[in-house]
Design a protein around this motif. Sequence first.
Motif, short mmCIF file in Angstrom:
data_model
loop_
_atom_site.label_atom_id
_atom_site.label_comp_id
_atom_site.label_asym_id
_atom_site.label_seq_id
_atom_site.Cartn_x
_atom_site.Cartn_y
_atom_site.Cartn_z
N GLN A 39 0.67 -1.19 0.01
CA GLN A 39 -0.02 -0.08 0.02
C GLN A 39 0.86 1.25 -0.09
O GLN A 39 1.41 1.72 0.85
N PHE A 40 1.02 1.97 -1.03
CA PHE A 40 1.89 3.09 -1.33
C PHE A 40 0.89 4.53 -1.06
O PHE A 40 -0.33 4.34 -1.33
N HIS A 41 1.50 5.47 -0.56
CA HIS A 41 1.07 6.54 -0.38
C HIS A 41 1.78 7.90 -1.07
O HIS A 41 2.76 7.96 -0.94
N ALA A 42 1.02 8.51 -2.00
CA ALA A 42 1.62 9.53 -2.89
C ALA A 42 1.95 10.64 -1.86
O ALA A 42 1.00 11.44 -1.34
N ALA A 43 3.07 11.08 -1.57
CA ALA A 43 3.32 12.29 -1.04
C ALA A 43 3.15 13.67 -1.75
O ALA A 43 2.97 14.63 -1.36
N GLY A 45 3.60 14.70 -6.48
CA GLY A 45 3.45 13.86 -7.81
C GLY A 45 4.54 12.90 -8.16
O GLY A 45 4.51 12.29 -9.25
N ASP A 46 5.85 12.91 -7.38
CA ASP A 46 6.97 12.45 -7.65
C ASP A 46 7.77 11.35 -6.55
O ASP A 46 8.66 11.14 -6.73
N SER A 47 7.03 11.37 -5.39
CA SER A 47 7.41 11.05 -4.24
C SER A 47 6.31 9.85 -3.43
O SER A 47 5.25 10.31 -3.79
N LEU A 48 6.82 8.83 -2.91
CA LEU A 48 5.96 7.96 -2.40
C LEU A 48 6.52 7.54 -1.21
O LEU A 48 7.59 7.62 -0.65
N ASN A 49 5.52 7.02 -0.18
CA ASN A 49 6.01 6.51 1.01
C ASN A 49 5.25 5.02 1.16
O ASN A 49 4.10 5.17 0.59
N ILE A 50 5.96 4.19 1.81
CA ILE A 50 5.26 2.91 2.23
C ILE A 50 6.04 2.62 3.83
O ILE A 50 6.97 2.56 3.84
N GLY A 51 5.04 2.73 4.64
CA GLY A 51 5.49 2.46 6.14
C GLY A 51 6.40 3.50 6.23
O GLY A 51 5.71 4.89 5.87
N GLY A 52 7.53 3.44 6.87
CA GLY A 52 8.43 4.63 7.12
C GLY A 52 9.24 4.73 6.04
O GLY A 52 10.32 5.65 6.38
N ASP A 53 9.21 4.29 4.61
CA ASP A 53 10.12 4.31 4.03
C ASP A 53 9.70 5.47 2.88
O ASP A 53 8.56 5.47 2.35
N ARG A 54 10.70 5.96 2.22
CA ARG A 54 10.35 7.23 1.44
C ARG A 54 11.21 6.91 -0.05
O ARG A 54 12.20 6.44 0.21
N GLY A 79 0.06 21.04 -9.04
CA GLY A 79 0.75 20.03 -7.92
C GLY A 79 -0.33 19.03 -7.10
O GLY A 79 0.24 17.99 -7.11
N ARG A 80 -1.33 19.45 -7.05
CA ARG A 80 -2.30 18.60 -6.11
C ARG A 80 -2.79 17.49 -7.06
O ARG A 80 -3.03 16.41 -6.90
N GLU A 81 -3.24 17.80 -8.44
CA GLU A 81 -3.49 17.18 -9.38
C GLU A 81 -2.56 15.94 -9.80
O GLU A 81 -2.85 14.70 -10.00
N ALA A 82 -1.27 16.57 -9.81
CA ALA A 82 -0.15 15.49 -10.13
C ALA A 82 -0.13 14.31 -8.82
O ALA A 82 0.05 13.06 -9.21
N LYS A 83 -0.20 14.66 -7.59
CA LYS A 83 -0.29 13.87 -6.40
C LYS A 83 -1.60 13.04 -6.73
O LYS A 83 -1.33 11.63 -6.62
N GLN A 84 -2.81 13.46 -6.87
CA GLN A 84 -3.78 12.53 -6.91
C GLN A 84 -3.40 11.53 -8.26
O GLN A 84 -3.86 10.24 -8.08
N ALA A 88 -3.59 7.27 -7.86
CA ALA A 88 -4.39 6.53 -8.60
C ALA A 88 -3.75 5.42 -9.29
O ALA A 88 -4.02 4.18 -9.42
N LEU A 89 -2.42 5.87 -9.81
CA LEU A 89 -1.64 4.60 -10.11
C LEU A 89 -1.28 3.83 -9.48
O LEU A 89 -1.09 2.53 -10.00
N VAL A 90 -0.91 4.06 -8.37
CA VAL A 90 -0.22 3.16 -7.48
C VAL A 90 -1.27 2.47 -6.51
O VAL A 90 -0.88 1.54 -5.82
N ARG A 91 -2.47 2.62 -6.82
CA ARG A 91 -3.53 1.96 -6.18
C ARG A 91 -3.72 0.44 -6.28
O ARG A 91 -4.17 -0.24 -6.04
N ALA A 92 -3.09 0.30 -7.77
CA ALA A 92 -3.15 -1.12 -8.20
C ALA A 92 -2.81 -1.96 -7.37
O ALA A 92 -1.69 -1.86 -6.67
N ASN A 93 -3.28 -3.32 -7.22
CA ASN A 93 -2.78 -4.25 -6.38
C ASN A 93 -1.39 -4.85 -6.53
O ASN A 93 -0.74 -5.13 -5.79
#
Length: 178
Positions: A39-43, A45-54, A79-84, A88-93
């Motif tokens: 489960q990734f979280h977009a910080a 438009g070009d950065s992700l977090n998973i757990g405590g890892d960036r 900027g907000r639209e890029a994050k969204q 949406a792209l990293v939601r894939a299983n």
Amino acid sequence: MTRGLRVMRDGVTALALLAFLWLIAAKLNDDAATVYSGQFHAADGDSLNIGGDRMRLYGIDAPELSQTCERAGSEWACGREAKQALQALVRANDTQCRGTERDRFDRLLVVCHAGGADLNATMVRKGMAVSYGAYGDEEARARAQKVGLWEGTFEMPRSVRDHAPRPVARGVLGLLGW
């Protein structure tokens, strides 16, 4: 044994030894890739977090989170639209991000895939990020099709970062000009 044969034998032995040492050095330099899935979280438009890892998506640069752009004579929160778009792209299983290097902020530089697609390339192709050392063909296509950022005008994300106000140092360090 004649002198010529000994020189040849020694030369072949030295060459074989050098080749062996080169193979060992090449193997030692071969960094193992770090792979994330989950489960990734977009910080942004070009950065992700998973757990405590960036992580930062390799080869792209998206608008800063607070950045606005212009299209059709109106301002929009690019900027907000890029994050969204990234979220949406990293939601894939089956999203998986892989990298071997880190940037100056100690974020792992990754290329992410889902459904067989390179998500870094997809962000550039959709016009939600610009090429930053990679994905030049995707950027050219987005420009030609006038999608995303290329629909209007925008300031390059790097320029926005370079002109952002720096935090003011407080206390003793602030008095010393640091």
